[in-house]
Design a protein around this motif. Sequence first.
Motif, mmCIF file in Angstrom:
data_model
loop_
_atom_site.group_PDB
_atom_site.id
_atom_site.type_symbol
_atom_site.label_atom_id
_atom_site.label_comp_id
_atom_site.label_asym_id
_atom_site.label_seq_id
_atom_site.Cartn_x
_atom_site.Cartn_y
_atom_site.Cartn_z
ATOM 1 N N THR A 218 3.970 -40.902 39.568
ATOM 2 C CA THR A 218 2.584 -40.629 39.192
ATOM 3 C C THR A 218 1.861 -39.861 40.289
ATOM 4 N N THR B 39 -1.948 -33.289 39.392
ATOM 5 C CA THR B 39 -1.238 -32.012 39.322
ATOM 6 C C THR B 39 -1.076 -31.431 40.725
ATOM 7 N N ASP C 159 7.258 -29.200 29.765
ATOM 8 C CA ASP C 159 6.259 -28.278 29.208
ATOM 9 C C ASP C 159 5.545 -27.543 30.339
ATOM 10 N N THR D 219 7.855 -31.382 20.035
ATOM 11 C CA THR D 219 7.040 -32.185 20.944
ATOM 12 C C THR D 219 7.949 -33.004 21.861
ATOM 13 N N GLU E 259 6.347 -35.421 30.976
ATOM 14 C CA GLU E 259 5.119 -36.221 31.086
ATOM 15 C C GLU E 259 4.980 -37.111 29.855
ATOM 16 N N ARG F 280 2.484 -38.491 27.519
ATOM 17 C CA ARG F 280 1.092 -38.172 27.203
ATOM 18 C C ARG F 280 0.507 -39.048 26.096
ATOM 19 N N ASP F 281 1.379 -39.631 25.261
ATOM 20 C CA ASP F 281 0.857 -40.354 24.104
ATOM 21 C C ASP F 281 1.712 -41.577 23.813
ATOM 22 N N THR G 290 5.486 -40.925 22.499
ATOM 23 C CA THR G 290 6.438 -40.581 23.557
ATOM 24 C C THR G 290 6.740 -41.800 24.417
ATOM 25 N N SER H 168 10.238 -40.100 34.220
ATOM 26 C CA SER H 168 9.098 -39.367 33.688
ATOM 27 C C SER H 168 7.922 -39.441 34.656
ATOM 28 N N LEU I 297 3.385 -39.686 34.970
ATOM 29 C CA LEU I 297 2.098 -40.035 34.376
ATOM 30 C C LEU I 297 1.010 -39.575 35.337
ATOM 31 N N HIS I 298 -0.151 -39.236 34.806
ATOM 32 C CA HIS I 298 -1.262 -38.831 35.666
ATOM 33 C C HIS I 298 -2.150 -40.040 35.942
ATOM 34 N N ARG J 152 -2.216 -48.254 32.490
ATOM 35 C CA ARG J 152 -2.251 -47.112 31.585
ATOM 36 C C ARG J 152 -1.269 -47.305 30.430
#
Length: 570
Positions: free
Chosen positions: A329, A332, A359, A380, A400, A402-403, A406, A422, A424-425, A435
């Motif tokens: 985590t 960017t 992506d 996706t 990432e 994102r939802d 996923t 993976s 996560l932000h 989160r």
Amino acid sequence: MATATTDFHFSGLAKCLIHEGLLTEKDAKTYIQEAQKHKVSLISYLVSNKLVDSRTIAAKASTEFGVPFFDLDAIDPRNLPINLVKEKLIRKYSALPLLKRGKTLFIGISDPTNTLGLDDIKFQSLLNLETVLVEENKLLKVIETALEAVDTTMADLMDTDLDNLSVIGGEEELAKNDVNTEIDDAPIVRFVNKILLDAIKKGASDIHLEPYEKNFRIRYRSDGILHQVASPPANISNRIISRIKVMSKMDIAERRVPQDGRIKMILSRTRAIDFRVNTCPTLFGEKVVLRILDPTSAQIGIEKLGFEPEQQAVFLNAINKPYGLVLVTGPTGSGKTVTLYTGLNILNKMESNISTAEDPVEITVEGINQVNVNVKSGLTFANALRAFLRQDPDIIMVGEIRDLETAEIAVKAAQTGHLVMSTLHTNDAPQTLNRLMQMGIAPFNIVSAVNLIMAQRLARRLCEHCKKPATLPDNVLLSIGFKEDELKTLTIYGAVGCELCTNGYKGRVGIYQVMTLSEKMRGLILEGGNAMQLAEQAKSEGINDLRASGLNKVRLGVTSIEEIDRVTKE
């Protein structure tokens, strides 16, 4: 005055400094050898290491060699005839064009014995040279300022090296689309090639081209900080941007909507650099940002990432497990992708099937099946993950999460015998667990799937050549986070700045919070504990947060307190 004890050959400048009593022969021999080892001049080595004052060297050399002394404080770097000498010669010989009078060019130098360099400049410029002695430290600063301040006009860009660059992009589009044929003129092509090449040479991560009403600004992001490098005339901004759009296979006639593209620059048979390009319409034209994607950045080795020994051991243990979820985590630009690919390179063996969904794909690696996510076409992250699970995978990397969809597939894959990596932000490791719960992942699925959560930042490294010890009051050090029992032996360093670095920093190092899930932490998650409770539990188990890991880098002299404050400030 030391007498000669060896047959070591001293240059004219070294002899001068020995004769004036500024160095002993023994010291001079040592400093010459060290300068050669670091591939810098003797003057540069002496000044950057504060062994001899630069003004003293200049004054003594002026008298000894009969060359006039000149104080660079008296000139404006923006008004120098810098374009009369090629940039590579100015940098190579640390020679600064000061004034052109008729057929004579006055050159500022710090080493009057560098006759070879002066001959090269005389041959290139076709002018007679007159030299003046200047101070080394001022000379290097003025050279940088003068080169940056020059309006990069088309006449300055005629560098034969730029003709040999091989760029794979949209060259063929030019023949099909004759909207703006002026972008194909050679000076524009060379200018764009120069911008791309210089960014690679300076180790930049991004290039920003920004048009405004009366000027056009080009900046590089180096070590996380933006620096202006050129300001071409505003009236050629559209031609430069159009050239980049052609290279990126974009529609050069479309200036109203954002576009994405890619450029590959072939530097040699063994090295190529990719640029990810994005345009965005602004008030006075299109802003273009190019992300530099260097495949070698993922091959730097885990030892150079910046892990503390125990953190590295925990990370390696987690990625070598046959299944489970490893999450990295951070914001960017914090180095998450490089960390993940460093791990993937370790796992990239003949017997492993590795697939990634990103992506976009930023780093291409032989032996790894990489997929570019394309939401418009229906590809996706979730769809790519589903496809991976039908292809007998061992290791999966998702660019990432994102939802919820996923996240659910990633957790399911981690529970059914696959190693999933993976990003996560989130700001730190405990917040990541919250989160996932907020996304809708059940706590019992989190505790059964997650092997490791790692938060990270990138801090600039202090330059090894010019950093110096800094003194701070004890009460300030205590408030920063240091312990009272370490103050007597603690040495912290601050940034200075020299010709080998940028404002006292060179390169970056990772700062990490590496957190595995203990039984108590799993219990907290199952009870619905919040991020603060998880953070307290992690601290009680001796897991360093980002701030504590940053302070360890300060203790080791790797970075400064100011830099740690910048990257860990909440």
